[in-house]
Design a protein around this motif. Structure first.
Motif, PDB file in Angstrom:
ATOM      1  N   THR A  57     -18.285  12.096 -33.510  1.00  0.00           N
ATOM      2  CA  THR A  57     -19.048  10.888 -33.164  1.00  0.00           C
ATOM      3  C   THR A  57     -18.505  10.206 -31.921  1.00  0.00           C
ATOM      4  O   THR A  57     -19.183   9.367 -31.333  1.00  0.00           O
ATOM      5  CB  THR A  57     -19.012   9.864 -34.313  1.00  0.00           C
ATOM      6  N   GLY A  58     -17.261  10.570 -31.525  1.00  0.00           N
ATOM      7  CA  GLY A  58     -16.666   9.880 -30.390  1.00  0.00           C
ATOM      8  C   GLY A  58     -16.310   8.460 -30.761  1.00  0.00           C
ATOM      9  O   GLY A  58     -15.949   8.164 -31.906  1.00  0.00           O
ATOM     10  N   CYS A  59     -16.434   7.546 -29.799  1.00  0.00           N
ATOM     11  CA  CYS A  59     -16.074   6.157 -30.053  1.00  0.00           C
ATOM     12  C   CYS A  59     -16.832   5.256 -29.089  1.00  0.00           C
ATOM     13  O   CYS A  59     -17.643   5.727 -28.288  1.00  0.00           O
ATOM     14  CB  CYS A  59     -14.559   5.958 -29.924  1.00  0.00           C
ATOM     15  N   PHE A  60     -16.567   3.976 -29.170  1.00  0.00           N
ATOM     16  CA  PHE A  60     -17.135   2.997 -28.247  1.00  0.00           C
ATOM     17  C   PHE A  60     -15.997   2.186 -27.643  1.00  0.00           C
ATOM     18  O   PHE A  60     -14.897   2.109 -28.201  1.00  0.00           O
ATOM     19  CB  PHE A  60     -18.086   2.038 -28.972  1.00  0.00           C
ATOM     20  N   VAL A  61     -16.265   1.575 -26.504  1.00  0.00           N
ATOM     21  CA  VAL A  61     -15.353   0.561 -25.980  1.00  0.00           C
ATOM     22  C   VAL A  61     -16.126  -0.753 -25.905  1.00  0.00           C
ATOM     23  O   VAL A  61     -17.243  -0.806 -25.391  1.00  0.00           O
ATOM     24  CB  VAL A  61     -14.773   0.953 -24.607  1.00  0.00           C
ATOM     25  N   VAL A  62     -15.535  -1.786 -26.454  1.00  0.00           N
ATOM     26  CA  VAL A  62     -16.169  -3.097 -26.576  1.00  0.00           C
ATOM     27  C   VAL A  62     -15.447  -4.074 -25.655  1.00  0.00           C
ATOM     28  O   VAL A  62     -14.219  -4.028 -25.528  1.00  0.00           O
ATOM     29  CB  VAL A  62     -16.118  -3.581 -28.042  1.00  0.00           C
ATOM     30  N   GLY A  63     -16.199  -4.962 -25.035  1.00  0.00           N
ATOM     31  CA  GLY A  63     -15.638  -5.871 -24.041  1.00  0.00           C
ATOM     32  C   GLY A  63     -14.817  -7.002 -24.613  1.00  0.00           C
ATOM     33  O   GLY A  63     -15.144  -8.184 -24.413  1.00  0.00           O
ATOM     34  N   VAL A  64     -13.752  -6.660 -25.319  1.00  0.00           N
ATOM     35  CA  VAL A  64     -12.843  -7.657 -25.896  1.00  0.00           C
ATOM     36  C   VAL A  64     -11.414  -7.208 -25.621  1.00  0.00           C
ATOM     37  O   VAL A  64     -11.033  -6.088 -25.979  1.00  0.00           O
ATOM     38  CB  VAL A  64     -13.045  -7.814 -27.417  1.00  0.00           C
ATOM     39  N   GLY A  65     -10.622  -8.078 -25.007  1.00  0.00           N
ATOM     40  CA  GLY A  65      -9.225  -7.760 -24.764  1.00  0.00           C
ATOM     41  C   GLY A  65      -8.328  -8.249 -25.881  1.00  0.00           C
ATOM     42  O   GLY A  65      -8.738  -9.051 -26.724  1.00  0.00           O
TER      43      GLY A  65
ATOM     44  N   GLU B 167      -1.674 -10.266 -20.883  1.00  0.00           N
ATOM     45  CA  GLU B 167      -1.790 -10.747 -19.505  1.00  0.00           C
ATOM     46  C   GLU B 167      -2.973 -10.099 -18.795  1.00  0.00           C
ATOM     47  O   GLU B 167      -3.428 -10.585 -17.764  1.00  0.00           O
ATOM     48  CB  GLU B 167      -0.492 -10.474 -18.742  1.00  0.00           C
ATOM     49  N   ASN B 168      -3.467  -8.989 -19.355  1.00  0.00           N
ATOM     50  CA  ASN B 168      -4.644  -8.312 -18.784  1.00  0.00           C
ATOM     51  C   ASN B 168      -5.847  -8.428 -19.718  1.00  0.00           C
ATOM     52  O   ASN B 168      -6.647  -7.510 -19.833  1.00  0.00           O
ATOM     53  CB  ASN B 168      -4.340  -6.830 -18.537  1.00  0.00           C
ATOM     54  N   GLU B 169      -5.984  -9.578 -20.387  1.00  0.00           N
ATOM     55  CA  GLU B 169      -7.005  -9.709 -21.437  1.00  0.00           C
ATOM     56  C   GLU B 169      -8.409  -9.411 -20.924  1.00  0.00           C
ATOM     57  O   GLU B 169      -9.213  -8.800 -21.620  1.00  0.00           O
ATOM     58  CB  GLU B 169      -6.949 -11.118 -22.039  1.00  0.00           C
ATOM     59  N   GLU B 170      -8.737  -9.815 -19.698  1.00  0.00           N
ATOM     60  CA  GLU B 170     -10.086  -9.596 -19.175  1.00  0.00           C
ATOM     61  C   GLU B 170     -10.295  -8.168 -18.680  1.00  0.00           C
ATOM     62  O   GLU B 170     -11.426  -7.780 -18.387  1.00  0.00           O
ATOM     63  CB  GLU B 170     -10.392 -10.588 -18.050  1.00  0.00           C
ATOM     64  N   LEU B 171      -9.219  -7.390 -18.591  1.00  0.00           N
ATOM     65  CA  LEU B 171      -9.349  -6.004 -18.136  1.00  0.00           C
ATOM     66  C   LEU B 171      -9.254  -5.014 -19.303  1.00  0.00           C
ATOM     67  O   LEU B 171      -9.556  -3.834 -19.138  1.00  0.00           O
ATOM     68  CB  LEU B 171      -8.269  -5.678 -17.098  1.00  0.00           C
ATOM     69  N   GLU B 172      -8.841  -5.490 -20.461  1.00  0.00           N
ATOM     70  CA  GLU B 172      -8.707  -4.601 -21.615  1.00  0.00           C
ATOM     71  C   GLU B 172     -10.027  -4.463 -22.359  1.00  0.00           C
ATOM     72  O   GLU B 172     -10.871  -5.359 -22.365  1.00  0.00           O
ATOM     73  CB  GLU B 172      -7.633  -5.131 -22.575  1.00  0.00           C
ATOM     74  N   TRP B 173     -10.174  -3.317 -22.996  1.00  0.00           N
ATOM     75  CA  TRP B 173     -11.360  -3.008 -23.797  1.00  0.00           C
ATOM     76  C   TRP B 173     -10.907  -2.534 -25.172  1.00  0.00           C
ATOM     77  O   TRP B 173     -10.025  -1.691 -25.277  1.00  0.00           O
ATOM     78  CB  TRP B 173     -12.186  -1.904 -23.126  1.00  0.00           C
ATOM     79  N   ARG B 174     -11.522  -3.082 -26.220  1.00  0.00           N
ATOM     80  CA  ARG B 174     -11.162  -2.655 -27.572  1.00  0.00           C
ATOM     81  C   ARG B 174     -11.847  -1.336 -27.896  1.00  0.00           C
ATOM     82  O   ARG B 174     -13.046  -1.168 -27.642  1.00  0.00           O
ATOM     83  CB  ARG B 174     -11.559  -3.721 -28.598  1.00  0.00           C
TER      84      ARG B 174
END
Length: 691
Positions: free
Chosen positions: A220-228, A233-240
């Motif tokens: 199934t793979g996975c997803f990346v969600v726009g939440v750090g 310190e890189n909260e806006e660049l991280e993806w869950r």
């Protein structure tokens, strides 16, 4: 504490019976799953009609079947944007698309990643000046910021209208009595995340997850969600990293005792933890605890007579996790779900609550008000019981299906601009043939979804063609009758009423009367529920007959247990009685200025099926000179307009009734109904529920 003496077995059996009474049994769990997966399929089939590059996944408790009416669980929808290609290995790079490399190293928190932009024409890092939502980090990498996902949800607002955008989550507020829907935007990754690959090699004492489950999950793979990660310190660049489809697979493979254990944990949270310490322990943490126990216990442990012991074990593990403030994600164990969630001053109180529940030997369950669980359990021990709610659950699910059908059709009819008959007919044909193409290339619920949507467009196409025929030569072609016949059984009344309208508008009152008599014979008012998705209004409880039909049937019951409102487009004007044509021109420039995409129904002739049936009977019997039947229809129109609790367009019925009063030479009554119509619409909100 964890022994299973006779009294514990008795508690377990009675508890299982109570949970079955409120809809936590194998049949209703499967019914819930089928409904949400069907809605998911309808959503995705509808999205393809406009060549949209979104894919929706309905996740969480509603789609898992792990909820009850009292839990009021949100519906979680992951909106997947398919424009980008997320890769974990350079060899997966693909030319001609925007490639993003998933970086999972020591610079990011476990369970999170960075997305590095790659070149469009070679598998190399992109190193030009960053633009838009791309930023350059300290090492020179061009990374995508997760703030782009707020724009993705905003761009998808045509499909999610009627809600509130809160960063990465968009929440819609459905009709009263219907739970909220939380939409989260994500990007898909076709491959299994590196951080989760050790999980594929693990297997505990319970032989879970099985090899087949792990194979399915990895595919199934996975997803990346726009939440750090909070505090990074890189909260806006991280993806869950989200493995939600794999988790859904694991939930679908639970037995009923495991599901009941999870539901009880959520009820305990709702009753004892959330009222005082909201945002500390989540249902997802409870699910993680359950997965951990299942993997490390024999399958024979999870049986009905052991439910109370199973629950005690889960609560003990939850207690230990809270004590240590460590709840490892079941698939990516480096991700501690509890990190930063439990305040220092709250922790001892939460631990005390959990300890008291564990030590209560089941008596704490008597204090659960959710779904009257405590009272039901008390009565069950005295060989008494409250009424079962299984049929009510089934009714909610069928109505949810009907709402999705009607809502999807309404949305895509909004794309018809009434520019010309030719253009409108081409759009409808495009919708129909796209759904046929999708149906021919799929099976199961996806095929069912197409079979529920396509006939509705056929009905509208038949009516549009008939309107053109009437304009040209005051008749109806065989082609128009053919198309409308393909959709005549979409529900109890709405499609047949369009057929009756066509005959009425060419003055063929005998055929009109035949169709109306057939509709009236099928419209059992003890069973049939009106369905409207034009705006947000307070619908009342479903009829007992509707619930009973819903409980004994699947989605096919929408054909004989629901009646949607009738939507006439401007290009159907020649198939609309004069009294309803005024609805097409009710909007002012000021009104239009404050509208959104979904308010397009205000430029349609829209009316609930039952009052429209009686109105057409009133007019038809008047022309046929059958005055007694005319008065019966008139009385039915008055009664329905005033008393039917679930009319979505009561203001239209009141307006039509006012015009009938004028025709009856009762101007005072006509004026009263006109005022009622005007005042009712002014009081109503025009937000649109998602489903």
């Amino acid at each position: 504490m964890f022994q299973a003496p006779d009294y514990t077995e008795t508690v377990s059996v009675r508890l299982s019976e109570v949970l079955a009474d409120i809809g936590v049994d194998e049949r209703i769990v499967l019914k819930r799953r089928r409904t949400l997966l069907l809605i998911e399929s309808m959503e995705n089939s509808a999205l393809q009609l406009q060549d949209n590059k979104l894919t929706s996944y309905f996740l969480g408790s509603q789609s898992e079947g792990t909820t009850t009416l009292g839990l009021e669980s949100d519906t979680d929808c992951l909106v997947c944007q398919n424009d980008f290609k997320i890769v974990q290995d350079w060899s997966d790079w693909q030319p001609g698309v925007l490639n993003l490399l998933m970086i999972q190293d020591d610079t990011v928190s476990p369970g999170y990643c960075l997305l590095q932009r790659l070149r469009d024409h070679a598998p190399l890092p992109y190193n030009d000046a960053p633009i838009g939502h791309f930023f350059q980090d300290k090492t020179g990498r061009i990374l995508l910021s997760n703030t782009i996902m707020s724009e993705t949800l905003t761009a998808a607002a045509d499909y999610l209208t009627g809600g509130v955008n809160s960063g990465p989550v968009y929440t819609t507020f459905g009709q009263p009595g219907v739970t909220e829907t939380d939409f989260v935007a994500a990007f898909p990754c076709k491959t299994w995340p590196l951080q989760a690959r050790p999980w594929l090699n693990q297997q505990g004492a319970g032989q879970r997850p099985s090899d087949d489950m792990k194979k399915f999950c990895s595919n199934t793979g996975c997803f990346v969600v726009g939440v750090g990660s909070k505090g990074s310190e890189n909260e806006e660049l991280e993806w869950r990293i989200s493995t939600s489809l794999a988790e859904r697979c694991l939930m679908f493979n639970l037995n009923i005792t495991q599901i009941r254990c999870y539901v009880l944990m959520k009820m305990i949270l709702k009753s004892y933890i959330k009222p005082h310490y909201k945002g500390t322990i989540s249902s997802f943490m409870c699910k993680t605890v359950l997965f951990k126990l299942i993997a490390n216990t024999q399958s024979s442990f999870w049986r009905e007579k052991n439910l109370h012991v199973c629950l005690s074990f889960c609560l003990f593990v939850l207690y230990t996790s809270t004590l240590n403030e460590n709840c490892p994600h079941s698939i990516i164990p480096g991700n501690n779900l509890m990190a930063g969630h439990i305040a220092y001053e709250s922790k001892p109180h939460i631990l005390e609550i959990l300890q008291n529940i564990i030590n209560s030997e089941g008596t704490a369950l008597l204090g659960i008000e959710c779904d009257d669980l405590g009272e039901r359990l008390r009565l069950k021990f005295n060989n008494l019981s409250l009424f079962k709610t299984i049929d009510i659950v089934s009714g909610h699910l069928l109505r949810q299906t009907a709402w999705m059908i009607v809502g999807s059709i309404k949305v895509y009819l909004c794309y018809i601009s009434n520019s010309s008959y030719k253009v409108d007919i081409q759009i409808l044909l495009k919708y129909i043939f796209k759904l046929i193409t999708i149906s021919n290339h799929c099976q199961g619920l996806e095929k069912t979804a197409c079979s529920l949507l396509a006939p509705c467009f056929c009905t509208t196409l038949g009516s549009v063609l008939a309107s053109l025929n009437i304009q040209q030569y005051n008749g109806i072609s065989a082609e128009a009758l053919y198309w409308i016949s393909l959709g005549v059984n979409t529900d109890v009344a709405s499609s047949k009423l369009k057929l009756a309208s066509m005959f009425y508008c060419i003055g063929d009152y005998h055929r009109t009367e035949i169709v109306l008599r057939d509709i009236e014979g099928r419209y059992d008012q003890n069973i049939v529920e009106p369905v409207c998705q034009c705006y947000d209004f307070e619908s009342q409880a479903q009829k007992r007959g509707f619930n009973a039909i819903s409980d004994n049937n699947n989605e096919a019951a929408v054909q004989y247990a629901t009646a949607s409102c009738i939507i006439f487009l401007l290009c159907e004007i020649n198939c609309i009685p004069t009294e309803l044509q005024y609805e097409l021109f009710r909007s002012t420039d000021e009104d239009i200025a404050f509208r959104d995409f979904y308010d397009c129904w205000m430029d349609r002739g829209v009316m609930d099926s039952l009052p429209y049936l009686y109105f057409l009977q009133y007019k038809t019997y008047s022309y046929l000179g059958r005055l007694d039947e005319k008065q019966i229809a008139f009385s039915n129109l008055i009664r329905t307009t005033e008393q039917e609790p679930n009319l979505g367009h009561r203001e239209t019925a009141l307006n039509i009734l006012g015009q009938c009063m004028e025709q009856e030479d009762r101007p005072t009554d006509a004026l009263r109904y006109y005022f009622l119509s005007l005042n009712l619409r002014q009081k109503q909100c025009c937000q649109i529920p998602y489903m």
